[in-house]
Design a protein around this motif. Sequence first.
Motif, PDB file in Angstrom:
ATOM      1  N   THR A  17       0.836  -1.207   0.000  1.00 51.38           N
ATOM      2  CA  THR A  17       0.000   0.000   0.000  1.00 51.38           C
ATOM      3  C   THR A  17       0.869   1.255   0.000  1.00 51.38           C
ATOM      4  OG1 THR A  17      -1.760  -1.171   1.149  1.00 51.38           O
ATOM      5  CG2 THR A  17      -1.821   1.228   1.244  1.00 51.38           C
ATOM      6  N   LEU A  18       1.905   1.267   0.830  1.00 53.98           N
ATOM      7  CA  LEU A  18       2.810   2.423   0.872  1.00 53.98           C
ATOM      8  C   LEU A  18       3.521   2.613  -0.467  1.00 53.98           C
ATOM      9  CD1 LEU A  18       4.389   2.032   4.407  1.00 53.98           C
ATOM     10  CD2 LEU A  18       3.086   3.999   3.591  1.00 53.98           C
ATOM     11  N   PHE A  19       3.954   1.508  -1.077  1.00 51.47           N
ATOM     12  CA  PHE A  19       4.630   1.597  -2.371  1.00 51.47           C
ATOM     13  C   PHE A  19       3.704   2.224  -3.406  1.00 51.47           C
ATOM     14  CE2 PHE A  19       6.276   0.257  -6.436  1.00 51.47           C
ATOM     15  CZ  PHE A  19       7.658   0.360  -6.275  1.00 51.47           C
ATOM     16  N   GLN A  25       4.198   6.157  -8.622  1.00 52.49           N
ATOM     17  CA  GLN A  25       4.071   7.191  -9.647  1.00 52.49           C
ATOM     18  C   GLN A  25       5.385   7.386 -10.410  1.00 52.49           C
ATOM     19  OE1 GLN A  25       2.746  10.350  -7.074  1.00 52.49           O
ATOM     20  NE2 GLN A  25       4.689  11.398  -7.219  1.00 52.49           N
ATOM     21  N   CYS A  26       6.507   7.010  -9.792  1.00 56.27           N
ATOM     22  CA  CYS A  26       7.813   7.195 -10.444  1.00 56.27           C
ATOM     23  C   CYS A  26       8.555   5.890 -10.740  1.00 56.27           C
ATOM     24  CB  CYS A  26       8.718   8.069  -9.586  1.00 56.27           C
ATOM     25  SG  CYS A  26       8.125   9.760  -9.398  1.00 56.27           S
ATOM     26  N   HIS A  27       8.201   4.798 -10.055  1.00 53.18           N
ATOM     27  CA  HIS A  27       8.937   3.537 -10.189  1.00 53.18           C
ATOM     28  C   HIS A  27       8.021   2.368 -10.495  1.00 53.18           C
ATOM     29  CE1 HIS A  27      12.748   5.034  -8.497  1.00 53.18           C
ATOM     30  NE2 HIS A  27      12.006   5.734  -7.654  1.00 53.18           N
ATOM     31  N   THR A  28       8.536   1.423 -11.283  1.00 51.74           N
ATOM     32  CA  THR A  28       7.910   0.120 -11.445  1.00 51.74           C
ATOM     33  C   THR A  28       8.756  -0.868 -10.650  1.00 51.74           C
ATOM     34  OG1 THR A  28       9.188  -0.299 -13.457  1.00 51.74           O
ATOM     35  CG2 THR A  28       6.968   0.613 -13.734  1.00 51.74           C
ATOM     36  N   ILE A  29       8.214  -2.053 -10.392  1.00 47.11           N
ATOM     37  CA  ILE A  29       8.984  -3.048  -9.653  1.00 47.11           C
ATOM     38  C   ILE A  29       8.870  -4.443 -10.255  1.00 47.11           C
ATOM     39  CG2 ILE A  29       7.217  -3.613  -7.947  1.00 47.11           C
ATOM     40  CD1 ILE A  29       9.710  -3.474  -5.900  1.00 47.11           C
ATOM     41  N   GLY A  30       7.924  -4.647 -11.146  1.00 42.32           N
ATOM     42  CA  GLY A  30       7.763  -5.968 -11.759  1.00 42.32           C
ATOM     43  C   GLY A  30       8.872  -6.252 -12.764  1.00 42.32           C
ATOM     44  N   GLY A  38      11.663   7.336 -12.519  1.00 36.06           N
ATOM     45  CA  GLY A  38      12.722   6.636 -11.792  1.00 36.06           C
ATOM     46  C   GLY A  38      12.912   5.261 -12.404  1.00 36.06           C
ATOM     47  N   PRO A  39      14.001   4.579 -12.045  1.00 38.40           N
ATOM     48  CA  PRO A  39      14.280   3.261 -12.628  1.00 38.40           C
ATOM     49  C   PRO A  39      13.363   2.169 -12.093  1.00 38.40           C
ATOM     50  CG  PRO A  39      15.869   3.746 -10.906  1.00 38.40           C
ATOM     51  CD  PRO A  39      15.049   5.002 -11.104  1.00 38.40           C
ATOM     52  N   ASN A  40      13.247   1.088 -12.840  1.00 39.74           N
ATOM     53  CA  ASN A  40      12.559  -0.110 -12.375  1.00 39.74           C
ATOM     54  C   ASN A  40      13.350  -0.659 -11.185  1.00 39.74           C
ATOM     55  OD1 ASN A  40      12.522  -3.244 -12.344  1.00 39.74           O
ATOM     56  ND2 ASN A  40      10.646  -2.687 -13.426  1.00 39.74           N
ATOM     57  N   MET A 107       9.218  -4.610  -1.295  1.00 36.59           N
ATOM     58  CA  MET A 107      10.155  -4.587  -2.426  1.00 36.59           C
ATOM     59  C   MET A 107      10.885  -5.927  -2.559  1.00 36.59           C
ATOM     60  SD  MET A 107      11.642  -0.705  -2.010  1.00 36.59           S
ATOM     61  CE  MET A 107      12.919  -0.898  -3.250  1.00 36.59           C
ATOM     62  N   LYS A 108      11.247  -6.510  -1.432  1.00 32.40           N
ATOM     63  CA  LYS A 108      11.918  -7.813  -1.473  1.00 32.40           C
ATOM     64  C   LYS A 108      10.990  -8.877  -2.045  1.00 32.40           C
ATOM     65  CE  LYS A 108      14.642  -9.053   1.861  1.00 32.40           C
ATOM     66  NZ  LYS A 108      15.094  -9.379   3.233  1.00 32.40           N
ATOM     67  N   ASP A 109       9.733  -8.886  -1.597  1.00 36.52           N
ATOM     68  CA  ASP A 109       8.771  -9.868  -2.102  1.00 36.52           C
ATOM     69  C   ASP A 109       8.449  -9.632  -3.574  1.00 36.52           C
ATOM     70  OD1 ASP A 109       8.604 -11.201   0.301  1.00 36.52           O
ATOM     71  OD2 ASP A 109       6.551 -10.587   0.758  1.00 36.52           O
ATOM     72  N   ALA A 110       8.251  -8.393  -3.958  1.00 33.87           N
ATOM     73  CA  ALA A 110       7.843  -8.062  -5.330  1.00 33.87           C
ATOM     74  C   ALA A 110       8.982  -8.243  -6.329  1.00 33.87           C
ATOM     75  CB  ALA A 110       7.326  -6.624  -5.378  1.00 33.87           C
ATOM     76  N   SER A 111      10.218  -8.305  -5.842  1.00 36.54           N
ATOM     77  CA  SER A 111      11.380  -8.427  -6.730  1.00 36.54           C
ATOM     78  C   SER A 111      11.823  -9.857  -6.967  1.00 36.54           C
ATOM     79  CB  SER A 111      12.561  -7.648  -6.129  1.00 36.54           C
ATOM     80  OG  SER A 111      12.363  -6.267  -6.242  1.00 36.54           O
ATOM     81  N   LYS A 112      11.114 -10.804  -6.404  1.00 37.39           N
ATOM     82  CA  LYS A 112      11.536 -12.209  -6.543  1.00 37.39           C
ATOM     83  C   LYS A 112      11.269 -12.727  -7.921  1.00 37.39           C
ATOM     84  CE  LYS A 112      11.010 -13.333  -1.714  1.00 37.39           C
ATOM     85  NZ  LYS A 112      10.262 -14.035  -0.709  1.00 37.39           N
TER      86      LYS A 112
END
Length: 112
Positions: A17-19, A25-30, A38-40, A107-112
């Motif tokens: 939720t915080l992300f 608005q500036c970063h993706t994480i998938g 901003g960068p992925n 971020m750790k979970d979403a980056s796996k």
Amino acid sequence: MAADKNSGAGNAKKGSTLFKTRCLQCHTIGKGEPNKVGPNLNGIFGRHSGQVEGYSYTDANIQKNVEWNESTMSEYLTNPKKYIPGTKMAFGGLRKEKDRNDIIAYMKDASK
């Protein structure tokens, strides 16, 4: 992705939720998602600052050459402009340690 489980000291579900409200608005994480303003952030932990292919970083970000881990990310998210003077990241930071821990867990979970 186990976004509802606690990861380390943070809560990934709350971090999600915080992300969405503070970072998306500036970063993706998938994986494979494009850079935005901003960068992925996929796979950020264990990577050094200024390393996402196709993203135009400031010299300050590249030269900082920090390896991102829970500790360095928490320090950075407290006050990005203080941690990397000259960064173009406009985000003012997260003062609450709990919020930083939650975002990092997500971020750790979403980056796996």
